[in-house]
Write a protein that holds these residues in place. Sequence first.
Motif, PDB file in Angstrom:
ATOM      1  N   LEU A  31       0.827  -1.208   0.000  1.00 41.84           N
ATOM      2  CA  LEU A  31       0.000   0.000   0.000  1.00 41.84           C
ATOM      3  C   LEU A  31       0.864   1.263   0.000  1.00 41.84           C
ATOM      4  O   LEU A  31       0.579   2.228  -0.719  1.00 41.84           O
ATOM      5  CB  LEU A  31      -0.932   0.005   1.210  1.00 41.84           C
ATOM      6  CG  LEU A  31      -2.060  -1.017   1.186  1.00 41.84           C
ATOM      7  CD1 LEU A  31      -2.781  -1.038   2.532  1.00 41.84           C
ATOM      8  CD2 LEU A  31      -3.038  -0.703   0.072  1.00 41.84           C
ATOM      9  N   ILE A  32       1.922   1.246   0.792  1.00 43.65           N
ATOM     10  CA  ILE A  32       2.824   2.399   0.851  1.00 43.65           C
ATOM     11  C   ILE A  32       3.502   2.615  -0.498  1.00 43.65           C
ATOM     12  O   ILE A  32       3.560   3.743  -1.012  1.00 43.65           O
ATOM     13  CB  ILE A  32       3.874   2.214   1.967  1.00 43.65           C
ATOM     14  CG1 ILE A  32       3.201   2.277   3.326  1.00 43.65           C
ATOM     15  CG2 ILE A  32       4.991   3.242   1.857  1.00 43.65           C
ATOM     16  CD1 ILE A  32       4.089   1.832   4.480  1.00 43.65           C
ATOM     17  N   LEU A  33       3.994   1.548  -1.106  1.00 41.17           N
ATOM     18  CA  LEU A  33       4.661   1.665  -2.405  1.00 41.17           C
ATOM     19  C   LEU A  33       3.697   2.105  -3.495  1.00 41.17           C
ATOM     20  O   LEU A  33       4.068   2.886  -4.378  1.00 41.17           O
ATOM     21  CB  LEU A  33       5.341   0.340  -2.772  1.00 41.17           C
ATOM     22  CG  LEU A  33       6.545  -0.035  -1.925  1.00 41.17           C
ATOM     23  CD1 LEU A  33       6.988  -1.454  -2.235  1.00 41.17           C
ATOM     24  CD2 LEU A  33       7.686   0.952  -2.142  1.00 41.17           C
ATOM     25  N   THR A  34       2.459   1.629  -3.439  1.00 39.00           N
ATOM     26  CA  THR A  34       1.463   2.023  -4.422  1.00 39.00           C
ATOM     27  C   THR A  34       1.177   3.516  -4.320  1.00 39.00           C
ATOM     28  O   THR A  34       1.117   4.217  -5.334  1.00 39.00           O
ATOM     29  CB  THR A  34       0.156   1.225  -4.222  1.00 39.00           C
ATOM     30  OG1 THR A  34       0.444  -0.163  -4.345  1.00 39.00           O
ATOM     31  CG2 THR A  34      -0.891   1.609  -5.245  1.00 39.00           C
ATOM     32  N   GLU A  35       1.027   4.004  -3.104  1.00 37.60           N
ATOM     33  CA  GLU A  35       0.785   5.436  -2.899  1.00 37.60           C
ATOM     34  C   GLU A  35       2.003   6.254  -3.348  1.00 37.60           C
ATOM     35  O   GLU A  35       1.843   7.309  -3.959  1.00 37.60           O
ATOM     36  CB  GLU A  35       0.454   5.716  -1.438  1.00 37.60           C
ATOM     37  CG  GLU A  35      -0.908   5.244  -1.019  1.00 37.60           C
ATOM     38  CD  GLU A  35      -2.038   5.906  -1.796  1.00 37.60           C
ATOM     39  OE1 GLU A  35      -2.033   7.156  -1.923  1.00 37.60           O
ATOM     40  OE2 GLU A  35      -2.917   5.189  -2.277  1.00 37.60           O
TER      41      GLU A  35
END
Length: 41
Positions: A31-35
């Motif tokens: 989720l962090i990398l996607t954001e």
Amino acid sequence: MSCGQLKRLKELEKENQRLRRAVSDLTLDKLILTEAAKGNF
């Protein structure tokens, strides 16, 4: 339930907890990398 079965159950519960934590950590990382890839940081 025999003593061996109880021991195995405890081992499986511990392994299940470890795997759940790993999945949780990886999901959060994703989720962090996607954001970050979207530029929303």
